[in-house]
Design a protein around this motif. Structure first.
Motif, mmCIF file in Angstrom:
data_model
loop_
_atom_site.group_PDB
_atom_site.id
_atom_site.type_symbol
_atom_site.label_atom_id
_atom_site.label_comp_id
_atom_site.label_asym_id
_atom_site.label_seq_id
_atom_site.Cartn_x
_atom_site.Cartn_y
_atom_site.Cartn_z
ATOM 1 N N VAL A 264 0.849 -1.196 0.000
ATOM 2 C CA VAL A 264 0.000 0.000 0.000
ATOM 3 C C VAL A 264 0.880 1.239 0.000
ATOM 4 C CG1 VAL A 264 -1.685 1.351 1.304
ATOM 5 C CG2 VAL A 264 -1.934 -1.130 1.162
ATOM 6 N N ALA A 265 1.890 1.258 0.888
ATOM 7 C CA ALA A 265 2.769 2.431 0.976
ATOM 8 C C ALA A 265 3.512 2.640 -0.342
ATOM 9 C CB ALA A 265 3.750 2.253 2.135
ATOM 10 N N ALA A 266 3.963 1.538 -0.947
ATOM 11 C CA ALA A 266 4.725 1.644 -2.197
ATOM 12 C C ALA A 266 3.886 2.236 -3.318
ATOM 13 C CB ALA A 266 5.257 0.271 -2.593
ATOM 14 N N SER A 267 2.571 2.090 -3.200
ATOM 15 C CA SER A 267 1.694 2.585 -4.274
ATOM 16 C C SER A 267 1.405 4.081 -4.129
ATOM 17 C CB SER A 267 0.362 1.818 -4.252
ATOM 18 O OG SER A 267 -0.418 2.213 -3.129
ATOM 19 N N LYS A 268 1.862 4.670 -3.020
ATOM 20 C CA LYS A 268 1.517 6.067 -2.728
ATOM 21 C C LYS A 268 2.659 7.019 -3.094
ATOM 22 C CE LYS A 268 -2.364 4.999 -0.668
ATOM 23 N NZ LYS A 268 -3.629 5.310 -1.326
ATOM 24 N N PRO A 269 2.348 8.308 -3.316
ATOM 25 C CA PRO A 269 3.402 9.288 -3.551
ATOM 26 C C PRO A 269 4.385 9.317 -2.379
ATOM 27 C CG PRO A 269 1.239 10.222 -4.008
ATOM 28 C CD PRO A 269 1.000 8.888 -3.402
ATOM 29 N N GLU A 270 5.633 9.313 -2.687
ATOM 30 C CA GLU A 270 6.720 9.309 -1.691
ATOM 31 C C GLU A 270 6.701 8.069 -0.811
ATOM 32 O OE1 GLU A 270 7.338 13.041 0.460
ATOM 33 O OE2 GLU A 270 6.052 14.028 -1.008
ATOM 34 N N GLY A 271 5.897 7.094 -1.177
ATOM 35 C CA GLY A 271 5.870 5.856 -0.397
ATOM 36 C C GLY A 271 5.229 6.005 0.968
ATOM 37 N N LYS A 272 4.400 7.052 1.143
ATOM 38 C CA LYS A 272 3.800 7.307 2.459
ATOM 39 C C LYS A 272 2.331 6.900 2.470
ATOM 40 C CE LYS A 272 6.563 11.340 3.765
ATOM 41 N NZ LYS A 272 6.519 12.803 3.947
ATOM 42 N N ALA A 273 1.943 6.187 3.508
ATOM 43 C CA ALA A 273 0.529 5.839 3.671
ATOM 44 C C ALA A 273 0.135 6.069 5.121
ATOM 45 C CB ALA A 273 0.283 4.379 3.295
ATOM 46 N N THR A 274 -1.014 6.693 5.326
ATOM 47 C CA THR A 274 -1.488 6.880 6.701
ATOM 48 C C THR A 274 -2.043 5.545 7.214
ATOM 49 O OG1 THR A 274 -3.729 7.417 6.023
ATOM 50 C CG2 THR A 274 -2.167 9.260 6.168
ATOM 51 N N THR A 275 -2.200 5.467 8.522
ATOM 52 C CA THR A 275 -2.770 4.243 9.112
ATOM 53 C C THR A 275 -4.170 3.990 8.552
ATOM 54 O OG1 THR A 275 -1.510 4.690 11.113
ATOM 55 C CG2 THR A 275 -3.286 3.076 11.302
ATOM 56 N N THR A 276 -4.932 5.063 8.375
ATOM 57 C CA THR A 276 -6.291 4.897 7.814
ATOM 58 C C THR A 276 -6.223 4.323 6.408
ATOM 59 O OG1 THR A 276 -7.006 6.786 9.111
ATOM 60 C CG2 THR A 276 -8.440 6.122 7.303
#
Lengths: 350, 228
Positions: A264-276
């Motif tokens: 999930v994190a890898a799919s996000k900009p800058e590799g950041k994903a919130t807990t939600t």
């Protein structure tokens, strides 16, 4: 041989029957522009949209509305499915894409007053923006009939419809068997716990390919809903059956959850994903089990797997966690995948 | 939208409203073949019978389908239609469900208690004839027609919706665009406080699909009320 018994490979689209004054109507066909024997078309695809005309069946119209002669259109078996769409006294005839373009600026007014019908039309062609319209329909329902009614539509009609279509495609001709018709009513269930939609697909329904389950998750996500799908339908391949039986009996392991969280994190900009975001989207990378989707005993509005995802982030001092291994760093609101984390996913072939 | 009107019945020669007990069983036998408007745009009302008074008649299957020959040549020609009639009260229907199906869920699915015919003597031609007809509605039948065991309840009067309808089901187009013809419909839904559900109507769907959608929605409603 009576007129009704003659072969019907080519017919004219001569009129329609309607539910109400707008939206899709039932196209009615005949052997000539003004016939006295009528037919409806059968679609080649068990779920219709984008299918071809597979045949014609006799029909007894009750309130047929004839098309003007300049709109009567010859068609035949093997040709694209034709619709009739009604809006403000006019009938639009053609394929879904043809009608969509013919409606032109009227689409704005339709979206304002009849978004469910516009969505139904858009679902008839993959090139049309059905996913955006589902959001419009949800907002319209919320405004007109309240949030609960909108959520019910989202869950029982829209999201269930996505899985139902996929299952019917998988079933092919078996979809007409009484056993499968009953199973589609009883063995596909959609439930909602708080902000999470969970779908259960049970035998004898077929196991759905990942691409279909992803479509379900993506649609749920577009409504801001977390989703999970226990895809436990029948699968004839013995290898995966063992895997599935094991997953049915147990919860998904925390290791598997960690990998999914990293994805999930890898799919996000800058590799950041919130807990939600992790709680909402981790299910897109896992085949969850019924035990994963049992309601959490300690956190109302969450199911078990979401609680485990929360633990992955909050139990940062654990020796085996993603932080200790250098795969992610804690951002204060969630996680950020590191280069080592991306390398780890690549090593797993993900 | 005030009431369901009794209409002339050519079989019983009077104005009647026809209902089926607990099932949306309205269709012609060949869902993929010849059809008419009711197959293509079905609507259903789930009615509470508690305060409707006595029915005009109760039959253990759809008499209209029987008279029009939908049950084919399996019907015993020596048994008259009226021989199948149950006592005109809801309790008779409940007793019939207990005898033939064993429970509401089995009745809803149309699955008879296995081996019932073995308990009947050859001279009990009405019971045997009924079991033959009702077998057409079973899940495993090669020509399932749920009307073959749907208990028919007819009332010889108009049925007001208010106070008697527990759920209305119709295509979702009817709740849209309330500027014109739908405005009265939507206003009535709100005014009467009816519970309602919609299904997703599509022109390319065969009548069987709509039957299944209505069956699912009604089944969920009855389950929610602990009736299945």
């Amino acid at each position: 041989m009576s007129a009704a018994e003659e072969p019907t490979e080519r017919l004219d689209l001569v009129g329609y029957e309607k539910i109400t004054e707008h939206g899709l109507g039932l196209p009615v066909f005949g052997r000539s522009p003004r016939p006295n024997v009528f037919y409806t078309a059968r679609c080649s695809d068990p779920v219709g949209a984008g299918g071809l005309i597979a045949g014609f069946d006799l029909y007894e119209p009750d309130g047929l509305v004839g098309l003007p002669l300049d709109q009567v259109r010859e068609t035949g078996i093997g040709e694209p499915w034709l619709d009739v769409f009604l809006w403000e006294g006019a009938a639009y005839v053609g394929t879904a894409a043809e009608i969509w373009h013919a409606l032109g600026e009227a689409r704005t007014s339709i979206a304002e007053h009849a978004p469910l019908s516009l969505l139904a039309l858009a679902e008839g062609d993959a090139s049309l923006p059905a996913s955006q319209l589902s959001g419009v329909a949800f907002s319209w329902l919320t405004e007109r009939y309240g949030k609960q009614r909108a959520l019910k539509w989202c869950r029982d009609t829209h999201l269930r419809g996505i899985l139902l279509k996929a299952l019917r495609r998988e079933l092919g001709n078996s979809v007409h068997k009484a056993e499968m018709r009953l199973a589609l009513q009883e063995k596909l269930s959609i439930q909602q716990h708080g902000n999470t939609i969970t779908a259960n697909i049970m035998p004898p329904l077929p196991f759905l390919p990942e691409v279909d389950v992803r479509e379900f998750h993506a649609a749920a996500s577009s409504f801001g809903l977390a989703s999970a799908c226990a895809n436990d339908g029948s699968d004839t391949s013995s290898g995966s059956r063992k895997e599935k039986e094991r997953s049915l009996a147990n919860r998904t392991t925390e290791d598997a959850m960690r990998v999914a969280a990293l994805r999930v994190a890898a799919s996000k900009p800058e590799g950041k994903a919130t807990t939600t975001e992790l709680k909402h989207e981790v299910s897109q990378y896992l085949v969850l089990t019924p035990r994963d989707m049992a309601p959490s005993k300690t956190r109302p509005n969450e199911v078990m797997y979401q609680q485990i995802v929360g633990n992955i982030v909050s139990h940062r001092k654990s020796r085996n966690n993603i932080f200790a291994r250098g795969w992610a760093i804690y951002t204060g609101r969630g996680i950020q995948i590191t280069d080592a984390g991306r390398e780890y996913l690549r090593a797993l072939g993900l | 939208m005030g009431q369901i009107e009794a209409r002339p019945c050519s079989v019983f020669k009077r104005d009647l409203v026809y209902l089926f007990l607990g099932r949306p069983a309205y269709r012609l036998p060949n869902g993929d073949a010849k059809s008419d408007q009711i197959n293509r745009f079905p609507c259903a009302f789930v009615i509470r019978p508690d305060n409707l008074g006595s029915p005009f008649h109760v039959y253990p299957f759809d008499t209209g389908a029987g008279v029009s020959g939908c049950y084919g040549d399996i019907v015993d020609p020596h048994v008259y239609l009226e021989d199948y009639e149950l006592d005109p009260e809801l309790r008779a229907a409940q007793k019939h469900i207990a005898w033939a199906f064993g429970g509401n869920r089995q009745y809803y699915q149309g699955d008879l208690i296995p081996g019932l015919a073995k308990g009947l003597h050859a001279w009990q031609s009405v019971g045997l004839g009924y079991l033959t007809i009702a077998g057409l509605a079973a899940t495993g039948s090669n020509r399932p027609d749920k009307r073959a065991s749907a208990i028919e309840i007819a009332y010889a009067k108009h049925l007001p919706l208010k106070g008697h309808v527990r759920l209305a089901i119709f295509p979702q187009q009817l709740i849209e665009d309330d500027r014109g013809k739908n405005s009265e419909f939507v206003a009535d839904l709100r005014k009467h406080g009816l519970l309602w559900e919609t299904y997703d109507w599509r022109a390319y769907e065969a009548p069987d699909f709509f039957v299944d959608e209505l069956t699912r929605i009604v089944g969920n409603s009855l389950e929610g009320a602990y009736l299945l």
